[in-house]
Motif scaffolding. Structure first.
Motif, mmCIF file in Angstrom:
data_model
loop_
_atom_site.group_PDB
_atom_site.id
_atom_site.type_symbol
_atom_site.label_atom_id
_atom_site.label_comp_id
_atom_site.label_asym_id
_atom_site.label_seq_id
_atom_site.Cartn_x
_atom_site.Cartn_y
_atom_site.Cartn_z
ATOM 1 N N GLY A 21 0.799 -1.212 0.000
ATOM 2 C CA GLY A 21 0.000 0.000 0.000
ATOM 3 C C GLY A 21 0.833 1.263 0.000
ATOM 4 N N PRO A 22 0.181 2.420 -0.177
ATOM 5 C CA PRO A 22 0.904 3.693 -0.134
ATOM 6 C C PRO A 22 1.508 3.913 1.246
ATOM 7 N N GLY A 23 2.723 4.457 1.263
ATOM 8 C CA GLY A 23 3.346 4.823 2.524
ATOM 9 C C GLY A 23 4.038 3.718 3.281
ATOM 10 N N VAL A 24 4.196 2.529 2.680
ATOM 11 C CA VAL A 24 4.845 1.438 3.414
ATOM 12 C C VAL A 24 6.356 1.415 3.221
ATOM 13 N N GLY A 25 6.879 2.232 2.320
ATOM 14 C CA GLY A 25 8.326 2.287 2.130
ATOM 15 C C GLY A 25 8.830 1.515 0.924
ATOM 16 N N ASP A 33 4.980 -14.068 -3.296
ATOM 17 C CA ASP A 33 5.851 -15.189 -2.937
ATOM 18 C C ASP A 33 6.434 -15.004 -1.549
ATOM 19 N N LEU A 34 6.523 -13.742 -1.126
ATOM 20 C CA LEU A 34 7.173 -13.391 0.129
ATOM 21 C C LEU A 34 6.454 -12.188 0.719
ATOM 22 N N ILE A 35 6.108 -12.257 2.012
ATOM 23 C CA ILE A 35 5.473 -11.136 2.693
ATOM 24 C C ILE A 35 6.390 -10.669 3.810
ATOM 25 N N ILE A 36 6.704 -9.368 3.794
ATOM 26 C CA ILE A 36 7.616 -8.791 4.783
ATOM 27 C C ILE A 36 6.941 -7.612 5.472
ATOM 28 N N THR A 37 6.865 -7.691 6.790
ATOM 29 C CA THR A 37 6.433 -6.543 7.587
ATOM 30 C C THR A 37 7.694 -5.811 8.027
ATOM 31 N N LEU A 38 7.797 -4.545 7.639
ATOM 32 C CA LEU A 38 9.007 -3.792 7.962
ATOM 33 C C LEU A 38 8.966 -3.325 9.407
ATOM 34 N N ASP A 39 10.040 -3.584 10.127
ATOM 35 C CA ASP A 39 10.208 -3.184 11.517
ATOM 36 C C ASP A 39 10.925 -1.847 11.541
ATOM 37 N N THR A 40 10.157 -0.760 11.671
ATOM 38 C CA THR A 40 10.737 0.576 11.666
ATOM 39 C C THR A 40 10.204 1.387 12.837
ATOM 40 N N ASP A 41 10.912 2.458 13.192
ATOM 41 C CA ASP A 41 10.518 3.313 14.310
ATOM 42 C C ASP A 41 9.606 4.457 13.856
ATOM 43 N N VAL A 70 3.373 -2.405 6.488
ATOM 44 C CA VAL A 70 3.644 -1.568 7.662
ATOM 45 C C VAL A 70 2.293 -1.317 8.309
ATOM 46 N N PRO A 71 2.213 -1.286 9.645
ATOM 47 C CA PRO A 71 0.919 -1.070 10.296
ATOM 48 C C PRO A 71 0.186 0.174 9.791
ATOM 49 N N ARG A 72 -1.127 0.068 9.726
ATOM 50 C CA ARG A 72 -1.982 1.094 9.116
ATOM 51 C C ARG A 72 -1.833 2.453 9.782
#
Length: 223
Positions: A39-43, A214-222, A167-169
């Protein structure tokens, strides 16, 4: 289709994992496409640019960035259609043209230039990048790469590796408000209305396509 299990990784770890998966796909004597969807804004844009830089470190020119955003409908066309208020939604893109362009890039043996998008003017910029004949890896990034509806459904078969970035909403909401305010082109009221009505609706829509990755990644960011 069931979604692959999501991994939570820092941006650097995500970049290295995707780079490693990319290297495993190379060597077949053909150009490959790595899709970074989300989605928009996830990096996605930042991660895609850094992935290209990583792939090019040892072999300059082997990878090129291909942004979907260059296929926004031009602002003048959106205004003529009365859809400028929806800018960023799937129907405000030249989706079929993007699919055709990506197919052309995968087969091309000559240099091919493509459009980009400038947030400084909020419009399309022609010839924003060029994919050279020696390029072996296309790093494609955009919101709608995995949507199953036409014309977007033509993208997934062209991707040799599809990665969904999440990235969380609530973090996305804050990022998008900051992004829209950065160039000072719009009022704060307009930015909030657009984020809530368009951007977050797009985020929710794109999230429904994650199972096609094929791969789902949740980015761990501050931030």
């Amino acid at each position: 289709m069931s979604a692959p299990a999501a991994e939570t990784l820092t941006p650097d770890a995500a970049r290295m994992q995707i780079a490693q998966r990319t290297e495993l796909l190379r060597g077949a004597g053909r150009r490959i496409a790595i899709g970074l969807a989300g989605g928009p804004g996830v990096g996605k844009s930042t991660l895609a640019a850094e992935l290209v830089a990583t792939l090019n470190e040892d072999e300059p020119g082997v990878a090129a960035l291909v942004p979907m955003d260059g296929f926004h409908m031009r602002q003048a066309k959106l205004e003529s259609l009365g859809t400028a208020k929806d800018k960023g939604a799937p129907h405000t893109f030249e989706g079929a043209a993007f699919v055709a362009f990506l197919a052309r890039l995968k087969a091309a043996q000559e240099a091919v230039s493509g459009p980009g998008y400038s947030r400084k003017i909020e419009d399309v910029v022609e010839d924003a990048f060029t994919v050279l004949p020696q390029t072996q890896v296309l790093v494609v990034e955009g919101n709608y790469l995995l949507l199953p509806e036409a014309p977007w459904d033509g993208v997934r078969p062209l991707l040799d590796l599809a990665v969904f970035i999440d990235v969380p909403r609530e973090r996305v909401r804050a990022r998008l408000l900051k992004r829209h305010a950065a160039e000072g082109l719009f009022t704060e009221e307009r930015n909030r209305e657009h984020v809530e009505r368009v951007d977050l609706a797009n985020y929710d829509l794109v999230s429904t396509s994650r199972s096609r990755a094929d791969l789902i990644i949740t980015l761990d960011t501050d931030t």
